[in-house]
Design an enzyme around this catalytic site. Structure first.
Site, mmCIF file in Angstrom:
data_model
loop_
_atom_site.group_PDB
_atom_site.id
_atom_site.type_symbol
_atom_site.label_atom_id
_atom_site.label_comp_id
_atom_site.label_asym_id
_atom_site.label_seq_id
_atom_site.Cartn_x
_atom_site.Cartn_y
_atom_site.Cartn_z
ATOM 1 N N THR A 23 0.817 -1.209 0.000
ATOM 2 C CA THR A 23 0.000 0.000 0.000
ATOM 3 C C THR A 23 0.852 1.261 0.000
ATOM 4 O O THR A 23 0.372 2.328 -0.379
ATOM 5 C CB THR A 23 -0.983 -0.039 1.177
ATOM 6 N N VAL A 28 1.195 -16.704 -1.070
ATOM 7 C CA VAL A 28 1.365 -17.600 0.075
ATOM 8 C C VAL A 28 -0.014 -18.138 0.410
ATOM 9 O O VAL A 28 -0.925 -17.377 0.756
ATOM 10 C CB VAL A 28 1.971 -16.858 1.278
ATOM 11 N N HIS A 60 -2.914 9.008 9.880
ATOM 12 C CA HIS A 60 -2.632 8.091 8.771
ATOM 13 C C HIS A 60 -1.563 7.099 9.233
ATOM 14 O O HIS A 60 -0.626 7.468 9.946
ATOM 15 C CB HIS A 60 -2.164 8.882 7.554
ATOM 16 N N HIS A 72 -7.323 2.896 6.303
ATOM 17 C CA HIS A 72 -6.353 2.794 7.393
ATOM 18 C C HIS A 72 -6.694 1.612 8.302
ATOM 19 O O HIS A 72 -6.743 1.753 9.530
ATOM 20 C CB HIS A 72 -6.343 4.080 8.231
#
Length: 597
Positions: free
Chosen positions: A118, A261, A575, A531
């Site tokens: 991200t 994975v 943030h 977030h």
């Protein structure tokens, strides 16, 4: 299962193109190696760990990323174009389940499926949280090594201030001593908008809850000021560009991309389950391979990916795993639970100006000119993200909501709400951009929410997306705080510096004149701030709650550590990318200390 089909081995390759050339790693070759550490997830934290651990040439590290490389993709480099990345091929393209607090709407959840994770697709904002947030973590985990006194050095290892794109004098805009000398480049805006001075002058004139804050990263986040962003030399600075790229030519570091994975494999059971092998695949129908770590598997697959992998591995709440016929090896009820996210609401205003970026988005010729200006000189509108200023606030001390709810913020130094100012119509959610006119977008958010959500499996197939419940605006406290933020934003805009600039609230905001109407507006137009945190939270080693201990080691298991935002025991009131870098730096030190490397 070991690789055993030569034709398939040859065809399955992962490539990372570095500055010096191309590194091609056949997956079959990787399965024949023994690594000291396997980092599952090449995102914000994963790239940090791969870089720091491979600094020792005697330590063999494998980094596995489900996405590819963004190198050479201009939209990831140009700050203004960061808004184009959610929903792109670099995004997992998750969607939430219907959100009761958003009138039953499902909302997109942006998570990077690319090296850098991200940090490669976010909107850049760089906040390291108040000192008190870290002290809160220390209290919750029973480990004072998480307090700001001890964590500060790790923050300063993450990043460094650089000049903004236009090279202007930043005296009075930042506090240099609060920053460090790490790989991530951080700067204040390099293309001032007409909003910047109005925000700063308003905060200086109003004071109080609206006070000016010279540097939000100097310990106290409350107040208004210039946004700091992970931008340097007019380009995005991500964990892939700042941490991983300089390490890519190390012979002891291998990188697999486009490789999922699928689960952790229990390798033995003594007094405790041991997981030091992972299973991977490049597609749902492809061969599955196993790779072993001599020391540890480090899960850095993110707030959504990490709990999904744990659950698929038989680690999580037994009652949920039983429903999917997954054998429970370790019953940890909190895996995937306690998800926290910041709700965000766009407030639109029509303005008396012809300097907003609205015309740039409507006219391809103007847009192309701005992009060429960025490419040729590293100057102009495109050197920044669309928002240059932000502010953090607390609710009024006498707010009626505190009669029913305890204060959820870390401390009186930490915020309840956030306001961001965007110099144009920023299309967040479903509101269409107008074809004419000039606008300002004021984003209001709740950064200390009480709502909680979850990540749960929808099937035992690792290629099926999990169910993501963000829990947005489910709490009465969160609705109260959002309405207060909307009222605070409108009060801020009545100050003298805005005189003659604001025409009127735009669209349905114009009719949201009561608290009830504002709450309805928030539920209709609210989105996620992207977030998310907390789905594998830290807690004291012997606590019944939580998923990992304060050293980030998975409870009830040997051989697995979790390092990403899922371990946050309390969500930062800001943030979250900078705190992720901090935990990754500290995790690298914890690992080096444990294994004397």
């Amino acid at each position: 299962m070991p690789a055993n089909r030569c034709s398939e081995e040859i065809s399955i390759k992962a490539t990372f193109r570095s500055k010096r050339g191309s590194m091609i790693i056949p997956l079959a070759e990787v399965t024949n190696k023994i690594y000291d550490f396997i980092v599952a997830g090449g995102g914000t934290a994963g790239c940090v760990l791969a870089s720091r651990l491979s600094q020792n040439p005697n330590i063999k590290v494998l980094l596995i990323e489900a996405g590819g490389s963004a190198q050479g993709q201009q939209n990831t480099e140009v700050p203004f174009l960061g808004v184009t990345l959610p929903g792109s091929d670099l995004d997992w393209k998750f969607n939430s389940v219907p959100q009761a607090g958003l009138d039953g709407r499902s909302v997109p959840v942006a998570r990077g499926q690319v090296l850098g994770g991200t940090s490669t697709i976010n909107f850049f904002t760089w906040n390291r949280a108040s000192n008190a947030l870290w002290d809160k973590w220390a209290s919750l985990t029973g480990d004072q090594e998480w307090s700001w006194k001890h964590v500060e050095k790790y923050y300063k290892m993450t990043s460094r201030l650089v000049k903004p794109a236009d090279g202007h004098d930043t005296t009075g805009e930042i506090i240099p001593s609060a920053h460090g000398n790490g790989p991530i480049e951080v700067s204040v805006p390099g293309f001032p908008t007409e909003l910047d001075s109005m925000v700063v002058n308003t905060s200086k004139s109003l004071g109080g809850r609206f006070a000016y804050n010279q540097d939000i990263n100097a310990g106290k986040t409350l107040g208004f000021g210039l946004m700091q962003s992970s931008i340097g030399h007019s380009k995005r600075s991500s964990s892939a560009t700042a941490y991983l790229a300089p390490a890519m030519n190390r012979p002891n570091l291998d990188v697999l991309i486009n490789t999922h994975v699928t689960r952790l494999v229990r390798t033995s059971e003594r007094h405790i389950s041991v997981f030091r092998t992972i299973e991977v695949a490049t597609s749902a129908s492809g061969q599955h391979y196993q790779i072993t770590a001599a020391k540890e598997i480090i899960l850095s697959a993110g707030v959504i990916g990490t709990p999904q992998i744990l659950l698929l591995s038989g680690i999580g709440p037994k009652e949920d795993l039983d429903k999917l016929n997954i054998i429970t090896y370790v019953d940890i009820p909190d895996v995937g639970r306690n998800l926290v996210d910041h709700p965000l609401v766009p407030n639109y205003f029509s303005v008396n100006s012809d300097k907003t970026f609205d015309a740039v988005l409507r006219d391809p010729t103007i847009f192309a000119g701005k992009l060429q200006e960025w490419a040729s000189s590293g100057q102009g509108l495109f050197v920044d993200s669309p928002g240059n200023t932000q502010g953090y606030m607390r609710l009024p001390k006498d707010a009626a909501i505190f009669e029913r709810y305890q204060d959820p913020a870390s401390s009186p130094e930490s915020a309840h709400t956030e306001i961001i100012f965007v110099d144009g119509f920023g299309q967040f959610g479903e509101a269409p951009a107008p074809e004419t006119g000039n606008f300002m977008t004021v984003l209001t958010g709740v950064v200390s929410p009480l709502s909680r959500g979850s990540v749960t499996l929808t099937s035992s197939d690792p290629f099926d997306k999990p169910a993501i419940d963000l829990g947005l605006l489910n709490s009465e406290f969160d609705i109260f705080a959002m309405v207060q933020a909307m009222k605070d934003a409108q009060s801020f805009l009545t100050a003298e510096p805005w005189s003659g600039y604001i025409k009127a609230p735009f669209g349905e905001l114009a009719d949201a004149t009561t608290d009830e109407a504002k709450a309805a507006y928030a539920r209709k137009f609210g989105v996620t701030g992207n977030h998310p945190a907390g789905t594998a939270a830290m807690s004291p080693a012997h606590a019944a709650w939580g998923v990992v201990d304060s050293k980030l080691l998975l409870k009830g298991v040997e051989g697995v550590r979790v390092v990403d935002a899922s371990v946050f025991p309390h969500t930062p009131e800001c943030h979250i990318q900078a705190p992720v870098y901090v935990i990754a730096e500290r995790a690298a030190d914890l690992i080096k200390e444990k294994y004397a490397i």
